[in-house]
Scaffold this active site. Structure first.
Site, PDB file in Angstrom:
ATOM      1  N   ASN A 164       0.844  -1.205   0.000  1.00  0.00           N
ATOM      2  CA  ASN A 164       0.000   0.000   0.000  1.00  0.00           C
ATOM      3  C   ASN A 164       0.870   1.243   0.000  1.00  0.00           C
ATOM      4  OD1 ASN A 164      -2.302  -1.592   0.440  1.00  0.00           O
ATOM      5  ND2 ASN A 164      -2.171  -1.384   2.653  1.00  0.00           N
ATOM      6  N   GLY A 184       1.736  -1.140   3.732  1.00  0.00           N
ATOM      7  CA  GLY A 184       1.113  -2.439   3.428  1.00  0.00           C
ATOM      8  C   GLY A 184       1.796  -3.477   4.292  1.00  0.00           C
ATOM      9  N   GLY A 210       4.461  -5.625   2.419  1.00  0.00           N
ATOM     10  CA  GLY A 210       5.675  -4.872   2.080  1.00  0.00           C
ATOM     11  C   GLY A 210       6.466  -4.515   3.330  1.00  0.00           C
ATOM     12  N   ASN A 211       5.758  -4.114   4.371  1.00  0.00           N
ATOM     13  CA  ASN A 211       6.455  -3.740   5.616  1.00  0.00           C
ATOM     14  C   ASN A 211       7.236  -4.934   6.177  1.00  0.00           C
ATOM     15  OD1 ASN A 211       5.042  -1.375   5.299  1.00  0.00           O
ATOM     16  ND2 ASN A 211       3.628  -1.720   6.992  1.00  0.00           N
ATOM     17  N   ASN A 235      -2.634 -10.324  17.750  1.00  0.00           N
ATOM     18  CA  ASN A 235      -2.941  -9.480  18.902  1.00  0.00           C
ATOM     19  C   ASN A 235      -4.111 -10.082  19.698  1.00  0.00           C
ATOM     20  OD1 ASN A 235      -5.350  -8.713  17.663  1.00  0.00           O
ATOM     21  ND2 ASN A 235      -4.499  -6.835  16.811  1.00  0.00           N
ATOM     22  N   MET A 247       1.399  -7.440  22.402  1.00  0.00           N
ATOM     23  CA  MET A 247       0.597  -6.578  23.280  1.00  0.00           C
ATOM     24  C   MET A 247       1.066  -5.127  23.236  1.00  0.00           C
ATOM     25  SD  MET A 247       0.181  -9.240  26.486  1.00  0.00           S
ATOM     26  CE  MET A 247       1.908  -9.185  26.886  1.00  0.00           C
ATOM     27  N   THR A 256       2.955   3.198  13.574  1.00  0.00           N
ATOM     28  CA  THR A 256       2.528   2.470  12.367  1.00  0.00           C
ATOM     29  C   THR A 256       3.630   1.502  11.924  1.00  0.00           C
ATOM     30  OG1 THR A 256       1.467   4.531  11.693  1.00  0.00           O
ATOM     31  CG2 THR A 256       1.518   2.759  10.062  1.00  0.00           C
ATOM     32  N   GLY A 302       4.047  -3.587  14.567  1.00  0.00           N
ATOM     33  CA  GLY A 302       3.712  -5.023  14.554  1.00  0.00           C
ATOM     34  C   GLY A 302       4.408  -5.733  13.398  1.00  0.00           C
ATOM     35  N   ASP A 303       4.546  -5.033  12.283  1.00  0.00           N
ATOM     36  CA  ASP A 303       5.220  -5.631  11.125  1.00  0.00           C
ATOM     37  C   ASP A 303       6.723  -5.777  11.392  1.00  0.00           C
ATOM     38  OD1 ASP A 303       2.773  -5.652   9.732  1.00  0.00           O
ATOM     39  OD2 ASP A 303       3.066  -3.566   9.129  1.00  0.00           O
TER      40      ASP A 303
HETATM   41  O1  RIB Z   1       0.595  -2.503   9.636  1.00  0.00           O
HETATM   42  C1  RIB Z   1       0.645  -1.191   9.151  1.00  0.00           C
HETATM   43  C2  RIB Z   1       0.122  -1.138   7.750  1.00  0.00           C
HETATM   44  O2  RIB Z   1      -1.251  -1.419   7.747  1.00  0.00           O
HETATM   45  C3  RIB Z   1       0.246   0.211   7.081  1.00  0.00           C
HETATM   46  O3  RIB Z   1       1.476   0.387   6.433  1.00  0.00           O
HETATM   47  C4  RIB Z   1      -0.955   0.245   6.142  1.00  0.00           C
HETATM   48  O4  RIB Z   1      -0.608   0.224   4.806  1.00  0.00           O
HETATM   49  C5  RIB Z   1      -1.806  -0.950   6.534  1.00  0.00           C
HETATM   50  O5  RIB Z   1      -1.694  -1.973   5.643  1.00  0.00           O
END
Ligand code: RIB
EC number: 2.7.1.15
Length: 295
Positions: free
Chosen positions: A11, A39, A42-43, A179, A211, A238, A241-242
């Protein structure tokens, strides 16, 4: 070196920083706007690459400048971008960052055009592990999990955003990272221990409950425990979690224990909160190792 295939979403994040969320019907001025590559797929691919893994990213973007930007960014990270183009627009996320928190709306566009038949054996050949989330169709995730399993990969799933998953699909997952809300839904009870136990009963090797600022808990067939997160000055959470998921997957793929992998993941997640944007904030392995003692 871990060789990881990430199958998932790409994204472009439209980020608005504001003091608070607007109320219904309210127009709030004074926001600050930026864009960032995002996204969950991608992250997590970028997180794995910055942890030193060799990464293939399987996804779909539109035939548009956002898609070009996302693919170019993956290539700059040294990721093998196995990214198709679709007639739909590139996925877009509207991210509002307020205080330590964020709120996100995703318009998935081309991500929903990543179909089961788009997955090829080449995507998983010689990979140590395959990593999935749920911003693409569930059918594609199920087929990918099955193919990855058949080709000898360890499988990882971050079931976010949550969608109903049949037990037999959960049974194709080696490591689940989720989560509290996701754990309650998939585990069938709001008691985390019971839910994690139930997921192990379906064949999962290890379950991690993330958490946020409180760290993470884990349960595997061999061990259980928890890891606290250190307090950090959050700039933008943001993608935290990734960052966890990428670091955790790389550590497990390298043969480290659940506890070591969760510790690494928690630290990576904390570091990702120190910078703005999703992909731009993913920490490098050196940064995580350096912070392990400090934080
Ligand atoms: O986990 C964060 C992501 O969630 C953001 O980068 C956004 O694109 C959504 O997919």
């Amino acid at each position: 070196m871990a060789r990881i295939t990430v199958v998932g979403s790409l994204n472009l994040d439209m980020v608005m920083r504001a003091e608070r969320l607007p109320m219904r019907g309210e127009t709030l001025t004074g926001g600050v706007f930026s864009t960032a590559e995002g996204g969950k797929g991608g992250n997590q691919a970028v997180a794995c690459a910055r942890m030193g893994a060799s990464v293939r990213m399987v996804g779909k973007v539109g035939n548009d400048p956002f898609g070009d930007r996302l693919v170019e960014s993956l290539l700059r990270e040294g990721i093998h971008a196995m990214v198709g183009r679709s007639g739909g627009h590139t996925g877009v996320a509207q991210v509002t960052v307020f205080g330590d928190d964020n709120a996100i709306i995703v318009a998935p566009g081309a991500n929903l055009d990543l179909k089961p038949w788009d997955l090829q054996e080449d995507h998983f050949k010689d990979a140590t592990s395959a990593v999935f989330q749920l911003e693409i169709p569930v059918d594609t995730v199920s087929r990918g999990l099955r193919m990855a399993r058949d080709m000898g990969c360890l499988t990882f799933l971050n079931p976010s955003p949550l969608k109903p998953l049949p037990d037999e699909v959960i049974g194709l997952v080696d490591y689940l990272v989720l989560n509290q809300v996701e754990l309650t839904q998939l585990g069938g009870t709001d008691d985390p221990d019971l839910s994690m136990g139930r997921l192990l009963g379906l064949g999962v090797k290890g379950v991690v409950l993330t958490m946020g600022s409180r760290g993470a808990r884990f349960l595997s067939v061999e061990s259980s425990g928890s890891v606290e997160a250190s307090r950090v000055e959050v700039v933008d959470s943001t993608g935290a979690g990734d960052a966890f998921m990428g670091a955790f997957a790389v550590m497990i793929s390298e043969g480290h224990s659940m506890e070591e992998a969760v510790r690494f993941g928690v630290t990576a997640g904390s570091l990702a909160c120190l910078k703005a944007g999703a992909q731009p904030s993913m920490p490098t392995r050196e940064e995580v190792e350096g912070a392990m003692g400090r934080l």
